[in-house]
Structures are given as C-alpha cells and as structure tokens.
Design an enzyme around this catalytic site. Sequence first.
Site, PDB file in Angstrom:
ATOM      1  N   ASP A 216       0.817  -1.397  -0.028  1.00 16.12           N
ATOM      2  CA  ASP A 216      -0.066  -0.089   0.060  1.00 16.12           C
ATOM      3  C   ASP A 216       0.804   1.303   0.049  1.00 16.12           C
ATOM      4  OD1 ASP A 216      -1.564  -2.052   0.609  1.00 16.12           O
ATOM      5  OD2 ASP A 216      -2.859  -1.226   2.283  1.00 16.12           O
ATOM      6  N   GLU A 453       2.500  -9.414  11.508  1.00 17.07           N
ATOM      7  CA  GLU A 453       2.304  -8.666   9.892  1.00 17.07           C
ATOM      8  C   GLU A 453       3.618  -8.417   9.311  1.00 17.07           C
ATOM      9  OE1 GLU A 453      -0.580  -5.527  10.391  1.00 17.07           O
ATOM     10  OE2 GLU A 453      -0.854  -5.482   7.892  1.00 17.07           O
TER      11      GLU A 453
HETATM   12  C1  2M8 Z   1      -2.988  -4.319   3.668  1.00 17.68           C
HETATM   13  O1  2M8 Z   1      -3.912  -3.436   2.900  1.00 17.68           O
HETATM   14  C2  2M8 Z   1      -5.266  -3.138   3.231  1.00 17.68           C
HETATM   15  C3  2M8 Z   1      -5.920  -2.600   2.150  1.00 17.68           C
HETATM   16  O2  2M8 Z   1      -6.091  -3.345   1.084  1.00 17.68           O
HETATM   17  C4  2M8 Z   1      -5.042  -2.000   4.442  1.00 17.68           C
HETATM   18  O3  2M8 Z   1      -4.158  -1.510   4.603  1.00 17.68           O
HETATM   19  O4  2M8 Z   1      -6.245  -1.828   5.009  1.00 17.68           O
HETATM   20  C5  2M8 Z   1      -1.946  -4.978   2.803  1.00 17.68           C
HETATM   21  O5  2M8 Z   1      -0.636  -5.052   3.791  1.00 17.68           O
HETATM   22  C6  2M8 Z   1      -2.384  -6.008   1.783  1.00 17.68           C
HETATM   23  O6  2M8 Z   1      -1.137  -6.390   1.223  1.00 17.68           O
HETATM   24  C7  2M8 Z   1      -3.268  -6.953   2.590  1.00 17.68           C
HETATM   25  O7  2M8 Z   1      -3.500  -7.726   1.717  1.00 17.68           O
HETATM   26  C8  2M8 Z   1      -4.140  -6.284   3.719  1.00 17.68           C
HETATM   27  C9  2M8 Z   1      -4.745  -7.493   4.501  1.00 17.68           C
HETATM   28  O8  2M8 Z   1      -3.796  -8.048   4.915  1.00 17.68           O
HETATM   29  O9  2M8 Z   1      -3.749  -5.472   4.340  1.00 17.68           O
END
Ligand code: 2M8
Length: 768
Positions: A216, A453
Amino acid sequence: MLNVVRKTTLFQRRKVLLPETSETISKARTLRPCGGREGQGGSMSRIFANHVEKAKQILDENWMGSSTKPAPALYPHQWNWDSGFIAIGRSHYDTSRATLEIETLFDAQWRNGMVPQIVFNPDTLGRYFPEPDFWQTEQSPNAPPGKLTSGITMPPIHAVAVERIYRNARRPGTVLSFLERIYPKLLALHDYLYRERDPNQEGLVYIRHPWESGIDNSPTWDVPLRRIKVDRATLPPYQRKDLGHGIDPKMRPKDRDYDRYVSLVDLFRRCGYDEARIRESCPFLVQDPLFNSVLCRANESLAEIARLIGESPDQALSWVEKTRAAIRRKLWQPENDIFDCYDLVAGTPIEVESAAGFLPLFAGAASKEQAKHLYQRLDSASFCALHQGNCFTVPNYDTQRDGFDRTNYWRGPVWININWMLAHGLRRYGYTLKADSLQKDLLQLPIRFGFHEYFDSFDGTGYGSDNFGWTAALFIDLVHEFYETEKVSSRIAAKARGLFASDLVLNSGDKTCEVPSGELAGALMRSIKALRDAFYDTSRGLVDYHRLRKSDEYQRYRFLTSGLRDFDLRRLVGRRHKLAFWVNLYNTIVVDGIVSLAIKRSIRESPDFFGRLKYAIGGHLFSADDIEHGILRGNARPWFHVLRQFGPRDPRKAWILQPLDPRIHFALVCGSRSCAPIEYYDAATIYDQLEAAARSFVNSSEAVVLPEKGKVLLSEIFHWYEADFGGKRGVLDFLYDYLVDEGARQFIRDKAETLRFEYIYYDWNLNR
Ligand code: 2M8
C-alpha cells in the site's frame, strides 16, 4: 526486547538460525523428532512442531466459516491475495478449508472476471474502512449480486495456490473436481486483467490504486500519488478505522496517503466502475513488476491446472511468454540493476526501488543476465547481504535510501509473503544459498518474535497485527519445504557415507616436516595465524575455503602437521600455551577436514565428522572430539555419549586440561554458521581473548532476553554444555556477568527462579 542485535563492532555478527535435523516431514503430517550426531534434532523438531501448531491455531481463530480473515481485528473480512497465501499454508493439512477459501473468494468474482480485493463479511461490518457503503459497487453492472465487495483487485496469486492445493493433497485425485470448478474462474480473472488492464496489448497489466499492489504505502507510490491534489472541500468525509487497534500510527500509512486512497475510490465510483472511463481520468495507472510477476507466475500454474483437467494450456502459456518478454523489455532498469514500475500517466519509469523489483525472479521473467544483476543488488547492504549481520532478508525498501523506515508498514520492514516469493524466485535461478538464507530468516522471525504482520528489518521486532494469517500460513509452508530440502541433503549425506566410511588421519603420509620438535608448536601456531590473516573474516566468522585450499599458507600448515606425528606434547608448558595450542589446533583440524573432504554446504555431509577426522600427535590419534571433550573439557562426557571421552586407561588422559573454562565454547569453531566466530588465539593474550569472545557471544543474537515474554532465547551451546557452566543456575550467572544491557541483567536477576530458556536453532551450514 532488550538484547537482540546491536550496531557495534563487538556485536556485529548475526547468525542465521535454523534447525539441523535431517528428518523429513512425513505425509502423515506429523513433525517427528530426530536424532543426529551433529545437533540435537529432537528438540529442534519440537520447536518447529509447536510453532506449526500455533500457526494452525491462528488460522483456525481467524476462520470465519467459509474463509479466513487476515488478522483478528485489523482486517475483519476476506482479502484477495491473503486468501491465496492462506490456502497455500492450509494445503499441507486441510485440503477442504483450503479449497473453500478459494471458492468463497471466487464466489464474489465480478461478472467481468475481476476478483475483488475484499469480500466483506456482513457479520463484521463497521470495523474497517472503507466498507461497502463507501465503495458503492452496486453501481456497477459487473458487481456480483448478493455479495459485498470492494471495487478493485489484487495480485492474482490464486492459480499458484490452487496448484499447491492439488500437489499437497493427500489424495490429489479427489481435488480434481475442485480444479474443474475453479479453472474457468481463474481463466476469467486472467482474461479480465489482459482485456481490461492492458489497453495497448503489451502483456503488462496496470494497477489503478496502491491497494491493488498489496504494498500500500510503498515509497514507489509517492511519485504518482503526488499528482493527486486533494481538495478537502470535495473529498468525501471518512474516518480511518485502522488506527484503533493498539498499533502505533507511525507504523501505518499517513492521513495524507489515506486522503489519496479515498479520492481514488471516489473517482472509481463516480465512473460507475467502468474501466474505460476510469482509464481516461485516473491519475494513478502503473505497470508494476510485482503485480505482473505474480500474474505471470500464476499463468504457469494455470497452464498446469489446464493440463491436469484435460484443457488446453496454450492460452496461459502464451500469456506467460508475452508477459515475461514485456517485463524483461519494459520494466528493466539497467542503471539500477532492478525492475521498476512504469507510470502510464507520466509515460516514465518510477525509479524507486522496493523488494517488488526483484519479483520477476518468481516468474522466471528475468533473463539470466538480468538475474545476475538483480542478485548483486539484492545481496547488498541495500537489501541485507548474506552474512551481513544486523538485518533480516529482505527489507521491503532499500535500507540505504532516505525514505527507508524500518518500522513503517511497506516502507522498510520485512514481509513474509514477498520474501516467500523471492525465495522461490532465487531458487529458480540457482541462487540456493541466498534462497536458503531467506527461508531461514522467514522461519526464525515468527519463532522468535511472533506471527506478526511485518518485522523490523534490523532487529526482527514484530509490528502491525499479531496472529497474522499469511505469516502463519507461509510459515507452515516454509517448514514443510525446509524438511523437503533436508530430505535432499540427507540423501547427499548418505552418499557421502559410502565414500568416507572410515577414520581420516589428516597428517598421515610420507611427508615429514623438518622443523625441529622444539620449534614445531611455535611454527604451527604462526602458520595458523597466517591462515587467519589471509583467509578468515573474524568479524563475521567466515572462512574463504576456496582460496585457502589452493594457497601456500595451507600447504605450509599441512606440511607442519606432519611434524605432529613425532611431537612430544610435554614440550607444551604452561596453561596459556596449552590452551592456545589445543584451541587453535581444534579450529584448524575442522578447517583442514572441510577442505580435505571437499565439504560443500555443511559438515553434516560427512557423518561423524568430528569423530573421524584425526591428527596423529606424539604417537596417539586425536580426533576433533578428543580435543574438545577429552582435552579442553577436562575429559567430560560429550552430550551425545553416555561415557566420558577418554576411558579409564586411555594414555591421552595425560594431556587433559583442568579446570574446565566454559569460555572455550565461544572460541571453538565447528565450521558452521551458528558456532563462535573463528579467531586465532595467542598464548600471551588468550585469557583476554576468551573474555572478549564470551562477551561478544552473549551479547549477540545467540542470547536474546525477552522480558515481555518472560523468557530467554539461547544458543544450543548453552543447552549441550549446560553442565560446563554449572547447570541452569550457572548459565544464568554467566549471562548476568557478561550481558551489557542493564535491563536484561536486571530481568535475569529478578526472574532467575522462574525464567524459561528456549533454544535457538543451530545453523549447520558452512561458515564460508
Ligand atoms: C493491507 O492492505 C489493506 C488494504 O488492502 C489495508 O491497509 O487496510 C496490505 O498489507 C495488503 O497487502 C493486505 O492484503 C491487507 C490485508 O492483510 O492489508
């Protein structure tokens, strides 16, 4: 966490820690303990097995009934590529949930083939932003009826996951009907991407939102995002929900990033999710090596799935070729030795390098020459070089650049999924050593710091959400893969067993050294020092075996060892001289053995390495074990035997050194990465040197004090030789005396009675 790795010369060395068992994971899905001469395999396997259990538990706790949320609170819905990685982990032990995970995601596939970034769970709405009320995807005729989804997509890893599910299934035949159901949907997804996202038919698809990349707030997006001028007056009002989970805002994207994310979503909904309209006005259209490499690699799996169910693989294969060629041609940046994104709006490459730029390795898209350059860039201080110390492979952004931030989300920390893909890519191009080192970092990070994470690229601290889905899932996969690799090395070892079955007296032969006996010990020590000066990297504990093998210094050393056959050990006078002689000789017989046996990756290639390699000294044979356990440990019992090293009437007992000094354990080098760094010990200064060696070891990543977890992680050396330190209490005293971190010492003092030790994997890979 108090004592991890520090940036001083004294504590420079970080060792890669891994299990050393040669057992394989049985198809029955159990991790069995194992024996093994060079290492205590049993407890190692147990550590793995315990963490695999923990990882499964995390996936179960995040299970929502038909899919898995990425994290307990931060991400309460189903995410696109998370589900792919999660299914890969589950494929090793739960085929039905793995298939359901993918089917649930594809049930929300759009009519045009797009698979959404998020499939919302109606039961957990209200805890994330943006949710369906904001996306308003119902405006699109393509949105799936009855499903709540976002209006963008993510890197399409799913075909890779589906192929894994098939390969890892206990009875692959039973998965064929799943393959038949999912294949047309996968095909439709890839077709959508090439049809709607590749307007010029280049073989490269674009992403239109940073969330589509999965990384992101990567610094790569700063450039195109800067183009978006946010007008607060017209920006739809919104409230972030990602900051309310006890995560430090410093580790998440900034508000100004969110403003831009939101304004893009607003644009999409104003365009009614019509791709042609979006394309005309979207300020963010980027051809990304990450997204395209994942797509390209997924095409390979798609072709495989097609073959398995009797469909033609041609379409998928032609996509593979087209995208590979386009990545190679358009995204390669020869000046930077990496693949860059291409900004379709500006019509220029975005020369900001993140770990994503190495991912064409995963897809086999880099040419051999490009791979060579990529490897040089990857294996450098920018992205944490092999044996560099004080870093974990591979940080998501170049550590040498200004924008690097070791704690902030996609701006520096280590991510397991990216590295998982990189490890596969490196292996594909034959960079096995680097792939192994990635794999080991990826295994040790969750074991040592939790299933987070993302992880601090320097000291490994876990950030973001705990109990994170793909960290858990890919850990399970990596453990299985690790055991597969081990199966291969044990085959090599079995072969070697046939070749080198008997004792190897390294200084036998016709040559006789003419150095007078009275001068031999001095000459031998000088020659060991010459080896050290020319071929040892003492700060990192590495030996350049390749150069050493052919050198005059090594020939000289070999020549002098022939004089040992008639050497009278009574010529060694004084404890310092004796200690220096035996420690140096031990370390050099190991080096000599590695060179003589042409060991390639690990001393474990040669069974009973330490017992079989011997020097004839003064009419007796001394193996490395005899020197260590018999002489230097005062004829103690080796941890793998029931008896002392020398029997009651063994004449070699005349030379044992007492009292035992436990600091020798930080000076004896076993030719492997987890042992102490190699050094030359001088009789005049040996006590100071042993002191420094002990202090350095105790303050390295081989002794990690974790007050918040109430435990201490220690090198196996403290386990195997606990008795030499005076038992558990003695180990604690030793740590207390040598630790420099006041907080760590205080913790040990206060908690001595209740403290738990856990032992860190021992890395038997060669210290080359
Ligand atoms: C993160 O992205 C989401 C939006 O899609 C967020 O920040 O709210 C990223 O690390 C993405 O790669 C990942 O798929 C998602 C859920 O783990 O979180």
